[in-house]
Design a protein around this motif. Sequence first.
Motif, PDB file in Angstrom:
ATOM      1  N   ILE A  40      32.070   6.546 -70.571  1.00 50.66           N
ATOM      2  CA  ILE A  40      31.762   7.951 -70.354  1.00 50.66           C
ATOM      3  C   ILE A  40      31.532   8.647 -71.691  1.00 50.66           C
ATOM      4  O   ILE A  40      31.905   8.136 -72.740  1.00 50.66           O
ATOM      5  CB  ILE A  40      32.877   8.686 -69.587  1.00 50.66           C
ATOM      6  N   SER A  41      30.927   9.815 -71.602  1.00 52.72           N
ATOM      7  CA  SER A  41      30.708  10.667 -72.763  1.00 52.72           C
ATOM      8  C   SER A  41      31.319  12.028 -72.460  1.00 52.72           C
ATOM      9  O   SER A  41      31.080  12.600 -71.397  1.00 52.72           O
ATOM     10  CB  SER A  41      29.208  10.808 -73.058  1.00 52.72           C
ATOM     11  N   ILE A  42      32.137  12.529 -73.384  1.00 51.26           N
ATOM     12  CA  ILE A  42      32.766  13.838 -73.235  1.00 51.26           C
ATOM     13  C   ILE A  42      32.042  14.830 -74.128  1.00 51.26           C
ATOM     14  O   ILE A  42      31.846  14.589 -75.321  1.00 51.26           O
ATOM     15  CB  ILE A  42      34.257  13.796 -73.618  1.00 51.26           C
ATOM     16  N   SER A  43      31.629  15.957 -73.561  1.00 54.44           N
ATOM     17  CA  SER A  43      30.918  16.983 -74.317  1.00 54.44           C
ATOM     18  C   SER A  43      31.655  18.315 -74.201  1.00 54.44           C
ATOM     19  O   SER A  43      32.200  18.648 -73.148  1.00 54.44           O
ATOM     20  CB  SER A  43      29.488  17.143 -73.793  1.00 54.44           C
ATOM     21  N   THR A  44      31.654  19.068 -75.293  1.00 56.18           N
ATOM     22  CA  THR A  44      32.217  20.416 -75.291  1.00 56.18           C
ATOM     23  C   THR A  44      31.114  21.456 -75.520  1.00 56.18           C
ATOM     24  O   THR A  44      31.408  22.617 -75.809  1.00 56.18           O
ATOM     25  CB  THR A  44      33.285  20.549 -76.391  1.00 56.18           C
ATOM     26  N   VAL A  99      26.445   5.959 -73.417  1.00 54.69           N
ATOM     27  CA  VAL A  99      26.269   7.081 -72.501  1.00 54.69           C
ATOM     28  C   VAL A  99      26.210   8.374 -73.303  1.00 54.69           C
ATOM     29  O   VAL A  99      27.010   8.584 -74.215  1.00 54.69           O
ATOM     30  CB  VAL A  99      27.433   7.144 -71.483  1.00 54.69           C
ATOM     31  N   THR A 100      25.271   9.212 -72.984  1.00 54.46           N
ATOM     32  CA  THR A 100      25.140  10.523 -73.620  1.00 54.46           C
ATOM     33  C   THR A 100      24.936  11.571 -72.535  1.00 54.46           C
ATOM     34  O   THR A 100      24.557  11.242 -71.400  1.00 54.46           O
ATOM     35  CB  THR A 100      23.946  10.558 -74.585  1.00 54.46           C
ATOM     36  N   PRO A 101      25.164  12.852 -72.849  1.00 53.64           N
ATOM     37  CA  PRO A 101      24.884  13.890 -71.855  1.00 53.64           C
ATOM     38  C   PRO A 101      23.429  13.912 -71.406  1.00 53.64           C
ATOM     39  O   PRO A 101      23.127  14.339 -70.293  1.00 53.64           O
ATOM     40  CB  PRO A 101      25.255  15.182 -72.594  1.00 53.64           C
ATOM     41  N   GLU A 102      22.541  13.435 -72.267  1.00 57.24           N
ATOM     42  CA  GLU A 102      21.119  13.445 -71.924  1.00 57.24           C
ATOM     43  C   GLU A 102      20.765  12.363 -70.916  1.00 57.24           C
ATOM     44  O   GLU A 102      19.915  12.563 -70.048  1.00 57.24           O
ATOM     45  CB  GLU A 102      20.260  13.276 -73.188  1.00 57.24           C
ATOM     46  N   ASN A 103      21.368  11.165 -71.030  1.00 58.75           N
ATOM     47  CA  ASN A 103      21.007  10.085 -70.106  1.00 58.75           C
ATOM     48  C   ASN A 103      22.074   9.842 -69.047  1.00 58.75           C
ATOM     49  O   ASN A 103      21.930   8.954 -68.214  1.00 58.75           O
ATOM     50  CB  ASN A 103      20.737   8.777 -70.856  1.00 58.75           C
ATOM     51  N   GLY A 104      23.154  10.626 -69.082  1.00 61.46           N
ATOM     52  CA  GLY A 104      24.235  10.420 -68.133  1.00 61.46           C
ATOM     53  C   GLY A 104      24.204  11.404 -66.983  1.00 61.46           C
ATOM     54  O   GLY A 104      23.392  12.328 -66.939  1.00 61.46           O
ATOM     55  N   ARG A 105      25.116  11.198 -66.055  1.00 62.14           N
ATOM     56  CA  ARG A 105      25.280  12.051 -64.889  1.00 62.14           C
ATOM     57  C   ARG A 105      26.613  12.775 -64.988  1.00 62.14           C
ATOM     58  O   ARG A 105      27.629  12.175 -65.352  1.00 62.14           O
ATOM     59  CB  ARG A 105      25.246  11.209 -63.616  1.00 62.14           C
ATOM     60  N   LEU A 106      26.644  14.054 -64.669  1.00 61.17           N
ATOM     61  CA  LEU A 106      27.867  14.838 -64.731  1.00 61.17           C
ATOM     62  C   LEU A 106      28.831  14.364 -63.658  1.00 61.17           C
ATOM     63  O   LEU A 106      28.534  14.426 -62.466  1.00 61.17           O
ATOM     64  CB  LEU A 106      27.550  16.323 -64.532  1.00 61.17           C
ATOM     65  N   THR A 125      28.629   9.915 -67.121  1.00 57.42           N
ATOM     66  CA  THR A 125      28.491   8.464 -67.099  1.00 57.42           C
ATOM     67  C   THR A 125      27.124   8.146 -66.518  1.00 57.42           C
ATOM     68  O   THR A 125      26.446   9.021 -65.977  1.00 57.42           O
ATOM     69  CB  THR A 125      29.592   7.788 -66.271  1.00 57.42           C
ATOM     70  N   LYS A 126      26.699   6.901 -66.647  1.00 58.49           N
ATOM     71  CA  LYS A 126      25.421   6.512 -66.077  1.00 58.49           C
ATOM     72  C   LYS A 126      25.527   6.475 -64.550  1.00 58.49           C
ATOM     73  O   LYS A 126      26.548   6.067 -64.004  1.00 58.49           O
ATOM     74  CB  LYS A 126      25.002   5.139 -66.602  1.00 58.49           C
ATOM     75  N   PRO A 127      24.484   6.893 -63.829  1.00 53.59           N
ATOM     76  CA  PRO A 127      24.525   6.896 -62.364  1.00 53.59           C
ATOM     77  C   PRO A 127      24.858   5.529 -61.772  1.00 53.59           C
ATOM     78  O   PRO A 127      25.438   5.446 -60.697  1.00 53.59           O
ATOM     79  CB  PRO A 127      23.114   7.347 -61.969  1.00 53.59           C
ATOM     80  N   GLU A 128      24.495   4.451 -62.492  1.00 54.87           N
ATOM     81  CA  GLU A 128      24.769   3.114 -61.967  1.00 54.87           C
ATOM     82  C   GLU A 128      26.257   2.875 -61.748  1.00 54.87           C
ATOM     83  O   GLU A 128      26.655   2.110 -60.864  1.00 54.87           O
ATOM     84  CB  GLU A 128      24.218   2.044 -62.925  1.00 54.87           C
ATOM     85  N   ILE A 135      22.568  22.762 -61.789  1.00 53.59           N
ATOM     86  CA  ILE A 135      22.299  22.121 -60.492  1.00 53.59           C
ATOM     87  C   ILE A 135      23.274  20.976 -60.267  1.00 53.59           C
ATOM     88  O   ILE A 135      23.865  20.829 -59.187  1.00 53.59           O
ATOM     89  CB  ILE A 135      20.842  21.621 -60.431  1.00 53.59           C
ATOM     90  N   HIS A 136      23.463  20.147 -61.295  1.00 57.11           N
ATOM     91  CA  HIS A 136      24.410  19.044 -61.189  1.00 57.11           C
ATOM     92  C   HIS A 136      25.840  19.558 -61.072  1.00 57.11           C
ATOM     93  O   HIS A 136      26.670  18.952 -60.382  1.00 57.11           O
ATOM     94  CB  HIS A 136      24.282  18.123 -62.404  1.00 57.11           C
ATOM     95  N   LEU A 137      26.139  20.676 -61.747  1.00 54.74           N
ATOM     96  CA  LEU A 137      27.483  21.228 -61.655  1.00 54.74           C
ATOM     97  C   LEU A 137      27.767  21.739 -60.246  1.00 54.74           C
ATOM     98  O   LEU A 137      28.864  21.524 -59.710  1.00 54.74           O
ATOM     99  CB  LEU A 137      27.655  22.349 -62.679  1.00 54.74           C
TER     100      LEU A 137
END
Length: 253
Positions: A44-48, A136-143, A104-107, A56-58
């Motif tokens: 996972i990737s943690i972003s602040t 995993v990054t916020p750009e390629n990951g899923r919330l 994390t990645k949707p997979e 939309i994802h939120l």
Amino acid sequence: MAVATAAHGGYLPSKFHTSLPSPPKIAAQIKPKPTPRPLSPPPISISTNPAHVNLIHLRELYAVCNHSCHRFPTVDAAGIVEPVDELKLRTAVSHSSVVVSAFTKPEFLTAQSFTSAELTNFIGIGGDWIRKVAPVTPENGRLIGFGRAVSDLGLTASIYDVMVHPALQGRGIGRMIVERIIRMLTSRDIYDIAALCTENERLFFRACGFGDDILGSTTMMYTRSAASYSKNGQMVSAGRKLLLVPHPRELTK
């Protein structure tokens, strides 16, 4: 004499054998059930950074977690809370002092039941599969996780809306989010941190270092309605709620 020998020598008739109790098991023979090992989180990737939050994802995360921003949510017959208003959610996120998101990645949402060892094998399957899922990054990951805090930036703060996608709960992701929120608040020298939680969430927040309020404070919510309000004041409509405007006489008390 023959009768005594039969009684003590094990020559009882067969109909009496079934009534004899079986010897009790000693403690050493009883094997304890193995304690299930907690599942590890996927990469996972943690972003602040609030800019990394896709509203939309939120909203989808709020829905799949059946989490409401309101203390008195509207719930349908199936127990589903009303969707959060997108405009109000945008305002709330932008005015939050701390926003923490987990991706994390949707997979990995389809591999949520794997153990740590199985997940390692899963990642290694297929040529460049590991390149596709990491890092995993916020750009390629899923919330898949979220939490925020509201603070006066000087003395106190309160934590709200901590949630993790149901497919990945129980893997320590929620604790990572809370710990990151606390780290950011304490770095600003804010240690008076409250968590507004339900009874079912108390054990989770205790595991994150929270305890009972030493001042014995109890959270109280405004619940007055127009029918129960005194005639000496005025009631002003403000969207979903009614705001109490005290009578001028009450201002001097």
